[in-house]
Write a protein that holds these residues in place. Structure first.
Motif, PDB file in Angstrom:
ATOM      1  N   HIS A 121      40.599  53.859  35.966  1.00  0.00           N
ATOM      2  CA  HIS A 121      41.310  53.189  37.061  1.00  0.00           C
ATOM      3  C   HIS A 121      40.393  52.500  38.071  1.00  0.00           C
ATOM      4  O   HIS A 121      40.837  52.115  39.161  1.00  0.00           O
ATOM      5  N   THR A 122      39.154  52.312  37.686  1.00  0.00           N
ATOM      6  CA  THR A 122      38.217  51.565  38.534  1.00  0.00           C
ATOM      7  C   THR A 122      38.759  50.177  38.911  1.00  0.00           C
ATOM      8  O   THR A 122      38.444  49.689  40.001  1.00  0.00           O
ATOM      9  N   PRO A 123      39.594  49.517  38.072  1.00  0.00           N
ATOM     10  CA  PRO A 123      40.154  48.216  38.484  1.00  0.00           C
ATOM     11  C   PRO A 123      40.934  48.242  39.791  1.00  0.00           C
ATOM     12  O   PRO A 123      41.319  47.187  40.303  1.00  0.00           O
ATOM     13  N   THR A 124      41.163  49.418  40.361  1.00  0.00           N
ATOM     14  CA  THR A 124      41.789  49.502  41.693  1.00  0.00           C
ATOM     15  C   THR A 124      41.055  48.559  42.653  1.00  0.00           C
ATOM     16  O   THR A 124      41.674  47.919  43.507  1.00  0.00           O
ATOM     17  N   GLY A 125      39.730  48.462  42.505  1.00  0.00           N
ATOM     18  CA  GLY A 125      38.907  47.597  43.356  1.00  0.00           C
ATOM     19  C   GLY A 125      39.294  46.124  43.276  1.00  0.00           C
ATOM     20  O   GLY A 125      38.922  45.332  44.155  1.00  0.00           O
ATOM     21  N   ASN A 201      52.581  38.710  51.282  1.00  0.00           N
ATOM     22  CA  ASN A 201      53.187  39.850  51.976  1.00  0.00           C
ATOM     23  C   ASN A 201      52.756  41.193  51.408  1.00  0.00           C
ATOM     24  O   ASN A 201      53.327  42.221  51.749  1.00  0.00           O
ATOM     25  N   LEU A 202      51.780  41.180  50.508  1.00  0.00           N
ATOM     26  CA  LEU A 202      51.315  42.452  49.946  1.00  0.00           C
ATOM     27  C   LEU A 202      49.986  42.821  50.581  1.00  0.00           C
ATOM     28  O   LEU A 202      49.012  42.071  50.496  1.00  0.00           O
ATOM     29  N   SER A 203      49.936  44.001  51.196  1.00  0.00           N
ATOM     30  CA  SER A 203      48.698  44.472  51.837  1.00  0.00           C
ATOM     31  C   SER A 203      47.692  44.891  50.762  1.00  0.00           C
ATOM     32  O   SER A 203      48.054  45.026  49.582  1.00  0.00           O
ATOM     33  N   VAL A 204      46.452  45.141  51.164  1.00  0.00           N
ATOM     34  CA  VAL A 204      45.435  45.560  50.188  1.00  0.00           C
ATOM     35  C   VAL A 204      45.850  46.839  49.443  1.00  0.00           C
ATOM     36  O   VAL A 204      45.766  46.891  48.216  1.00  0.00           O
ATOM     37  N   PRO A 205      46.303  47.887  50.131  1.00  0.00           N
ATOM     38  CA  PRO A 205      46.717  49.080  49.362  1.00  0.00           C
ATOM     39  C   PRO A 205      47.829  48.787  48.348  1.00  0.00           C
ATOM     40  O   PRO A 205      47.847  49.360  47.266  1.00  0.00           O
ATOM     41  N   GLU A 206      48.751  47.884  48.700  1.00  0.00           N
ATOM     42  CA  GLU A 206      49.815  47.538  47.734  1.00  0.00           C
ATOM     43  C   GLU A 206      49.229  46.777  46.552  1.00  0.00           C
ATOM     44  O   GLU A 206      49.585  46.995  45.401  1.00  0.00           O
ATOM     45  N   ARG A 207      48.302  45.873  46.841  1.00  0.00           N
ATOM     46  CA  ARG A 207      47.625  45.141  45.765  1.00  0.00           C
ATOM     47  C   ARG A 207      46.865  46.120  44.878  1.00  0.00           C
ATOM     48  O   ARG A 207      46.803  45.964  43.658  1.00  0.00           O
ATOM     49  N   ALA A 208      46.266  47.126  45.522  1.00  0.00           N
ATOM     50  CA  ALA A 208      45.471  48.097  44.760  1.00  0.00           C
ATOM     51  C   ALA A 208      46.353  48.961  43.857  1.00  0.00           C
ATOM     52  O   ALA A 208      45.928  49.387  42.784  1.00  0.00           O
ATOM     53  N   THR A 209      47.590  49.210  44.268  1.00  0.00           N
ATOM     54  CA  THR A 209      48.533  49.923  43.387  1.00  0.00           C
ATOM     55  C   THR A 209      48.709  49.110  42.103  1.00  0.00           C
ATOM     56  O   THR A 209      48.729  49.651  40.995  1.00  0.00           O
ATOM     57  N   ILE A 210      48.797  47.800  42.267  1.00  0.00           N
ATOM     58  CA  ILE A 210      49.059  46.925  41.120  1.00  0.00           C
ATOM     59  C   ILE A 210      47.827  46.810  40.215  1.00  0.00           C
ATOM     60  O   ILE A 210      47.936  46.914  38.986  1.00  0.00           O
ATOM     61  N   GLY A 214      47.180  48.168  36.250  1.00  0.00           N
ATOM     62  CA  GLY A 214      46.843  47.191  35.209  1.00  0.00           C
ATOM     63  C   GLY A 214      46.136  47.891  34.057  1.00  0.00           C
ATOM     64  O   GLY A 214      46.165  47.434  32.910  1.00  0.00           O
ATOM     65  N   THR A 215      45.523  49.024  34.364  1.00  0.00           N
ATOM     66  CA  THR A 215      44.868  49.831  33.326  1.00  0.00           C
ATOM     67  C   THR A 215      45.871  50.242  32.258  1.00  0.00           C
ATOM     68  O   THR A 215      45.547  50.270  31.071  1.00  0.00           O
ATOM     69  N   GLU A 216      47.080  50.539  32.678  1.00  0.00           N
ATOM     70  CA  GLU A 216      48.092  50.989  31.714  1.00  0.00           C
ATOM     71  C   GLU A 216      48.529  49.854  30.784  1.00  0.00           C
ATOM     72  O   GLU A 216      49.141  50.095  29.755  1.00  0.00           O
ATOM     73  N   ALA A 219      44.514  46.193  30.079  1.00  0.00           N
ATOM     74  CA  ALA A 219      43.728  45.033  30.533  1.00  0.00           C
ATOM     75  C   ALA A 219      42.281  45.426  30.847  1.00  0.00           C
ATOM     76  O   ALA A 219      42.017  46.559  31.257  1.00  0.00           O
ATOM     77  N   THR A 220      41.367  44.479  30.677  1.00  0.00           N
ATOM     78  CA  THR A 220      39.969  44.722  31.027  1.00  0.00           C
ATOM     79  C   THR A 220      39.883  44.996  32.524  1.00  0.00           C
ATOM     80  O   THR A 220      39.190  45.892  32.971  1.00  0.00           O
ATOM     81  N   THR A 221      40.573  44.207  33.305  1.00  0.00           N
ATOM     82  CA  THR A 221      40.772  44.511  34.716  1.00  0.00           C
ATOM     83  C   THR A 221      41.853  43.596  35.283  1.00  0.00           C
ATOM     84  O   THR A 221      42.375  42.714  34.590  1.00  0.00           O
TER      85      THR A 221
END
Ligand code: MIC
Ligand code: SF4
Length: 641
Positions: A121-125, A201-210, A214-216, A219-221
């Motif tokens: 889940h490193t793609p959280t970044g 309208n998506l904050s960074v934490p919301e973007r990070a959820t997405i 993406g790992t599921e 995707a490479t990232t």
């Protein structure tokens, strides 16, 4: 032709290769992260490489997975990681400081930089505009030593968001929607860029959820642009100086474009046992729920927790439900406590767990027999919760709270009005739980502390030109690393003890596998498509290698697992014709000949000695990968070169 965001970052970090999809490239890595369940092995590997000081801009070792200390093993591993980190120039995030991905986003992530982590889940970044990828421990060790990270140049997908999320529909529902659309195989070989006016309208934490989920998709990232929303987040973290804007060129080209209208999105839920088994919450409403868990690297930000607290305020959870809350970091927990929201959570009857992975990886809080558990997590693979017959559903924090209050799966839109969540302008910064390494001059005096649970690294064998071995196991499609090398509180403490771990290999599929494989000496495993999806754990390759598995033949492989197999000296081969999967049975004896020549040509011939079938297998190894396999794995290759 213009470039996508990911192509721009890759171009700026390209060490070798060309940016042609499907070909191998090597990228320079700016930052690494490890967590403890994969970290112990990664640092043992790093030590073997003999590099005194990490060569990255920043490397951080987190303790977040194995925090349940029911014996000496985990505590010993923590001490080992802390000492090795201090000695070699790595920052150490203490147990309790939070989940690696959440803390890294808050304190270390920088737009435009590259990051690899020994966690899928490193793609959280990517939520902050980093090119962040999951990798096996050996690849992370190599990157810490200054080596590049080798990947197949991905295709580029774009998801355009339009409209605006309705109340009680949130970022998690966007993740579930894309999983519904693409499936757990849909992102394989691709980087997913998120854009469109809907992202404003998506904050960074919301973007990070997405980007996390993406790992599921395989995707490479996944990655978002770095824009004013990113700047605002970094400013709140006291790190505005780390901000750089980053966007794709208007004429960038994508291999696939997907449109999602946020106005139309409804609360969604992934049913057991796969994250892409997605339906609307309303279609399964009324199902009785035993347990609700809120947290994990997907949904444990302050924003998520404030929503949860506001929805629980003044209410009591249903008597039949056990609710756990694990905030993602010490920062989140402190701020929840300071503003009083924590009291609302506790008063509702929730059980507060520490800031760690916890139930997500079966580290406690396993559901009751045949229990129904609703989790804001990212994976619901069979057995992962620690209860073999539990049914785990993946949901948003809003849907999780609705179920906790009613005792059944409930559409959160029936809860009334969504409270307005006001985010603070700045976060409370306290980095005392991150211990910096000692100076290079003092490193010599730091003793590395090894506990008795650390067993020697298993020895791999160089691949040979011919291989005859029997099939020790045949499995179907979408086999996860949780099937191959299960985790959970009972097994995880032994991640640095491969001989002991091997007793549990493939336990979810066939408990007799370890004994059989050992008796066979050398063997081959046969799988379906997307073999090895899920975690980055290299143990899912190291343990089969220890048990004598020499090759895995499958219809297709998940990216990180295929790399881990090669790094462990196991041949990953693909059926040229997927129907040939039917021509091999468990117990059959298979012969591969002309392996070296076949590796060069990209095709290896297999003869099934048991039924006479002749089967063509394909492979696309680079020169480096061939040499790794011929050396018997990355460690042998790296120490030789
Ligand atoms: C997971 O979510 O499966 C893990 C536990 O975080 C793994 C890493 C591991 O197995 O240690 C991952 O996703 O890579
Ligand atoms: Fe931890 Fe779960 Fe995230 Fe893996 S998916 S890093 S176990 S919280």
């Amino acid at each position: 032709m213009g470039l996508t965001i990911a192509q721009k970052i890759i171009k700026a970090h390209l060490v070798s290769g060309e940016m042609i999809p499907g070909t191998q490239i090597a990228v320079k890595i700016d930052q690494t992260l490890t967590q403890d369940a994969t970290g112990t092995m990664a640092y043992l590997e790093f030590e073997t490489m003999g590099v005194p000081r990490v060569k990255t801009e920043k490397s951080v070792a987190y303790i977040d997975h194995n925090t349940l200390q029911s014996g000496f093993e985990n505590a010993d591993d923590h001490r080992y990681i802390q000492s090795v980190a201090a000695k070699h120039g790595i920052y150490f995030s203490r147990p309790g400081n939070g989940i690696c991905h959440q803390v890294h986003l808050e304190r270390f992530g920088i737009p435009g930089k590259t990051l690899i982590g020994s966690d899928s889940h490193t793609p959280t970044g990517g939520g902050i505009g980093m090119l962040a990828m999951g990798a096996g421990g050996m690849d992370v060790a190599a990157a810490m030593g200054g080596g590049a990270y080798y990947i197949t140049m991905p295709k580029m997908y774009k998801v355009n968001l339009t409209g605006r999320l309705k109340p009680f529909v949130s970022a998690k529902d966007i993740s579930l929607e894309i999983l519904r659309l693409l499936s757990v195989k849909g992102g394989v070989g691709a980087i997913i860029e998120w854009g469109g006016e809907g992202i404003k309208n998506l904050s960074v934490p919301e973007r990070a959820t997405i980007t996390n989920m993406g790992t599921e998709l395989g995707a490479t990232t996944s990655i978002f642009p770095s824009d004013e929303v990113t700047r605002e987040f970094l400013r709140a973290e006291g790190r505005e100086a780390d901000f750089t804007p980053l966007a794709s060129d208007p004429d960038a080209e994508y291999d696939k474009i997907i449109d999602i209208n946020l106005d139309e999105l409804k609360p969604l839920i992934a049913c057991p046992h796969s994250p892409d088994n997605v339906v609307t919450v309303e279609s399964v409403a009324g199902t009785k729920v035993d347990q609700v868990c809120i947290g994990s690297c997907t949904n444990s930000s302050l924003f998520d927790m404030l929503k949860v607290a506001a929805l629980l305020r003044g209410k009591t959870i249903d008597k039949s439900v056990s609710l756990s809350i694990s905030p993602g970091s010490k920062q989140v927990l402190t701020m929840l406590s300071d503003c009083g929201a924590l009291s609302d959570i506790i008063a509702s009857g929730a059980r507060l767990l520490e800031c760690a992975c916890g139930p997500c990886i079966g580290m406690g809080f396993s559901p009751n027999s045949a229990g129904v558990s609703l989790r804001t997590f990212n994976r619901n693979f069979e057995g992962r919760s620690g209860t073999a017959d539990a049914g785990v559903y993946l949901v948003s924090p809003e849907t999780a709270v609705a179920a906790a209050l009613t005792g059944e799966i409930t559409d959160p839109r029936t809860l009334g009005d969504m409270p307005v969540i006001k985010m603070p302008e700045s976060f409370k910064i306290n980095d005392t739980a991150v211990i910096p390494p000692v100076s290079e001059e003092s490193a010599g005096s730091v003793a590395v502390l090894r506990g008795p649970n650390i067993k020697p690294f298993p020895e791999s064998k160089p691949q040979e030109d011919a291989l005859t071995a029997a099939v020790s196991l045949k499995v179907g499609d979408n086999i996860t690393t949780d099937h191959i090398m299960p985790a959970g509180a009972k097994i995880l403490p032994y991640r640095s003890n491969i001989p002991y771990l091997s007793n549990f290999c493939f336990g979810v599929c066939d408990k007799s596998f370890p004994e059989r494989a050992k008796e066979m000496g050398e063997s081959i495993v046969v799988g379906g498509s997307n073999y090895g999806q899920g975690s980055s754990r290299e143990h899912a390759a190291l343990v089969p290698m220890y048990l004598g598995v020499r090759a895995v033949i499958a219809k297709s492989f998940a990216r990180i697992h295929a790399a881990n197999l090669i790094n462990s000296g196991i041949l990953p081969l693909t059926f040229k014709n997927a129907d040939d999967y039917g021509k091999i049975n468990e117990g059959d004896t298979l012969s591969l000949s002309g392996v070296f020549d076949g590796m060069d040509k990209g095709e290896i011939q297999l003869k099934n000695q048991t039924n006479g079938a002749e089967i063509t297998l394909t492979c696309a190894f680079t020169v480096r990968q061939k040499n790794i396999l011929k050396s018997g794995g990355l460690l042998a290759f790296a120490t030789k070169n």
